[in-house]
Design a protein around this motif. Sequence first.
Motif, PDB file in Angstrom:
ATOM      1  N   ARG A   8       0.844  -1.193   0.000  1.00 29.63           N
ATOM      2  CA  ARG A   8       0.000   0.000   0.000  1.00 29.63           C
ATOM      3  C   ARG A   8       0.879   1.243   0.000  1.00 29.63           C
ATOM      4  NH1 ARG A   8      -5.428  -0.249   2.054  1.00 29.63           N
ATOM      5  NH2 ARG A   8      -6.026  -2.384   2.376  1.00 29.63           N
ATOM      6  N   LYS A   9       0.336   2.312  -0.533  1.00 27.86           N
ATOM      7  CA  LYS A   9       1.029   3.599  -0.451  1.00 27.86           C
ATOM      8  C   LYS A   9       0.792   4.167   0.946  1.00 27.86           C
ATOM      9  CE  LYS A   9       0.764   4.405  -5.323  1.00 27.86           C
ATOM     10  NZ  LYS A   9       0.199   5.127  -6.419  1.00 27.86           N
ATOM     11  N   ALA A  10       1.446   5.262   1.265  1.00 27.50           N
ATOM     12  CA  ALA A  10       1.361   5.849   2.606  1.00 27.50           C
ATOM     13  C   ALA A  10      -0.082   6.223   2.956  1.00 27.50           C
ATOM     14  CB  ALA A  10       2.260   7.071   2.708  1.00 27.50           C
ATOM     15  N   LEU A  11      -0.806   6.800   2.011  1.00 24.40           N
ATOM     16  CA  LEU A  11      -2.200   7.161   2.268  1.00 24.40           C
ATOM     17  C   LEU A  11      -3.043   5.920   2.541  1.00 24.40           C
ATOM     18  CD1 LEU A  11      -4.326   9.398   2.380  1.00 24.40           C
ATOM     19  CD2 LEU A  11      -4.670   9.061  -0.069  1.00 24.40           C
ATOM     20  N   GLY A  12      -2.768   4.834   1.843  1.00 20.69           N
ATOM     21  CA  GLY A  12      -3.492   3.591   2.057  1.00 20.69           C
ATOM     22  C   GLY A  12      -3.240   3.004   3.435  1.00 20.69           C
ATOM     23  N   VAL A  13      -2.005   3.092   3.896  1.00 17.94           N
ATOM     24  CA  VAL A  13      -1.669   2.586   5.230  1.00 17.94           C
ATOM     25  C   VAL A  13      -2.389   3.410   6.294  1.00 17.94           C
ATOM     26  CG1 VAL A  13       0.210   2.290   6.883  1.00 17.94           C
ATOM     27  CG2 VAL A  13       0.543   1.649   4.496  1.00 17.94           C
ATOM     28  N   VAL A  14      -2.388   4.707   6.131  1.00 16.89           N
ATOM     29  CA  VAL A  14      -3.083   5.579   7.088  1.00 16.89           C
ATOM     30  C   VAL A  14      -4.583   5.290   7.080  1.00 16.89           C
ATOM     31  CG1 VAL A  14      -3.692   7.982   7.589  1.00 16.89           C
ATOM     32  CG2 VAL A  14      -1.338   7.388   7.014  1.00 16.89           C
ATOM     33  N   ALA A  15      -5.173   5.141   5.906  1.00 21.11           N
ATOM     34  CA  ALA A  15      -6.615   4.857   5.813  1.00 21.11           C
ATOM     35  C   ALA A  15      -6.950   3.526   6.465  1.00 21.11           C
ATOM     36  CB  ALA A  15      -7.055   4.866   4.349  1.00 21.11           C
ATOM     37  N   ILE A  68     -20.493   5.969   8.885  1.00 29.64           N
ATOM     38  CA  ILE A  68     -19.101   6.410   8.984  1.00 29.64           C
ATOM     39  C   ILE A  68     -18.160   5.231   8.758  1.00 29.64           C
ATOM     40  CG2 ILE A  68     -17.349   7.328  10.559  1.00 29.64           C
ATOM     41  CD1 ILE A  68     -19.648   8.994  11.825  1.00 29.64           C
ATOM     42  N   GLY A  69     -18.488   4.081   9.345  1.00 27.49           N
ATOM     43  CA  GLY A  69     -17.678   2.887   9.142  1.00 27.49           C
ATOM     44  C   GLY A  69     -17.647   2.460   7.688  1.00 27.49           C
ATOM     45  N   ALA A  70     -18.785   2.564   7.004  1.00 31.17           N
ATOM     46  CA  ALA A  70     -18.840   2.203   5.584  1.00 31.17           C
ATOM     47  C   ALA A  70     -17.966   3.136   4.748  1.00 31.17           C
ATOM     48  CB  ALA A  70     -20.281   2.234   5.093  1.00 31.17           C
ATOM     49  N   LEU A  71     -17.980   4.422   5.069  1.00 29.09           N
ATOM     50  CA  LEU A  71     -17.118   5.371   4.345  1.00 29.09           C
ATOM     51  C   LEU A  71     -15.633   5.083   4.591  1.00 29.09           C
ATOM     52  CD1 LEU A  71     -18.958   8.785   4.746  1.00 29.09           C
ATOM     53  CD2 LEU A  71     -18.535   7.520   2.648  1.00 29.09           C
ATOM     54  N   LEU A  72     -15.278   4.800   5.825  1.00 29.36           N
ATOM     55  CA  LEU A  72     -13.876   4.485   6.121  1.00 29.36           C
ATOM     56  C   LEU A  72     -13.448   3.192   5.446  1.00 29.36           C
ATOM     57  CD1 LEU A  72     -13.673   5.488   9.882  1.00 29.36           C
ATOM     58  CD2 LEU A  72     -12.671   6.663   7.926  1.00 29.36           C
ATOM     59  N   PHE A  73     -14.354   2.204   5.393  1.00 29.33           N
ATOM     60  CA  PHE A  73     -14.042   0.971   4.674  1.00 29.33           C
ATOM     61  C   PHE A  73     -13.824   1.253   3.191  1.00 29.33           C
ATOM     62  CE2 PHE A  73     -15.513  -2.592   2.086  1.00 29.33           C
ATOM     63  CZ  PHE A  73     -14.586  -3.549   2.459  1.00 29.33           C
ATOM     64  N   LEU A  74     -14.679   2.091   2.622  1.00 32.11           N
ATOM     65  CA  LEU A  74     -14.547   2.433   1.209  1.00 32.11           C
ATOM     66  C   LEU A  74     -13.202   3.108   0.934  1.00 32.11           C
ATOM     67  CD1 LEU A  74     -15.876   2.633  -1.615  1.00 32.11           C
ATOM     68  CD2 LEU A  74     -16.727   4.866  -0.902  1.00 32.11           C
ATOM     69  N   PHE A  75     -12.816   4.049   1.786  1.00 33.61           N
ATOM     70  CA  PHE A  75     -11.522   4.722   1.604  1.00 33.61           C
ATOM     71  C   PHE A  75     -10.366   3.741   1.720  1.00 33.61           C
ATOM     72  CE2 PHE A  75     -13.608   8.798   3.297  1.00 33.61           C
ATOM     73  CZ  PHE A  75     -14.029   9.141   2.041  1.00 33.61           C
ATOM     74  N   SER A  76     -10.429   2.833   2.691  1.00 37.05           N
ATOM     75  CA  SER A  76      -9.339   1.877   2.842  1.00 37.05           C
ATOM     76  C   SER A  76      -9.319   0.882   1.686  1.00 37.05           C
ATOM     77  CB  SER A  76      -9.424   1.155   4.184  1.00 37.05           C
ATOM     78  OG  SER A  76     -10.579   0.361   4.246  1.00 37.05           O
ATOM     79  N   TRP A  77     -10.485   0.553   1.125  1.00 36.51           N
ATOM     80  CA  TRP A  77     -10.535  -0.355  -0.022  1.00 36.51           C
ATOM     81  C   TRP A  77      -9.976   0.321  -1.285  1.00 36.51           C
ATOM     82  CZ3 TRP A  77     -11.133  -5.308  -1.037  1.00 36.51           C
ATOM     83  CH2 TRP A  77     -11.443  -5.694  -2.335  1.00 36.51           C
ATOM     84  N   LEU A  78     -10.327   1.580  -1.473  1.00 35.12           N
ATOM     85  CA  LEU A  78      -9.868   2.281  -2.670  1.00 35.12           C
ATOM     86  C   LEU A  78      -8.373   2.570  -2.635  1.00 35.12           C
ATOM     87  CD1 LEU A  78     -12.810   4.777  -3.237  1.00 35.12           C
ATOM     88  CD2 LEU A  78     -12.301   2.684  -4.509  1.00 35.12           C
TER      89      LEU A  78
END
Length: 93
Positions: A8-15, A68-78
């Motif tokens: 993962r890139k840095a943003l992906g790890v943070v997400a 909120i959990g669904a949005l955070l999951f979406l960000f981490s998936w993307l």
Amino acid sequence: MKKVKPPRKALGVVALWIFRAYCLFFIVEVFRAFQAVREIHPAPGNELATDVGLVAGGAIVFIPLLLIGALLFLFSWLTRGKPKSDAAMSEGQ
């Protein structure tokens, strides 16, 4: 043969870490909500009204938390590591 996951890139790890922390927060909040509901005693003759109120209160708490959990999951998936396609790899060589 084991498939190697792309990093993962840095943003992906943070997400991903934000999503994991939120999952822990969600579990704690569910526990606290059940503790609060357990302490409510219905008035005699109004058991149905108390049950409806408990369901409505649970919906008011859990629906925003789930969204909120669904949005955070979406960000981490993307932001996950994506494998390069075979066509892109052959062009780069």
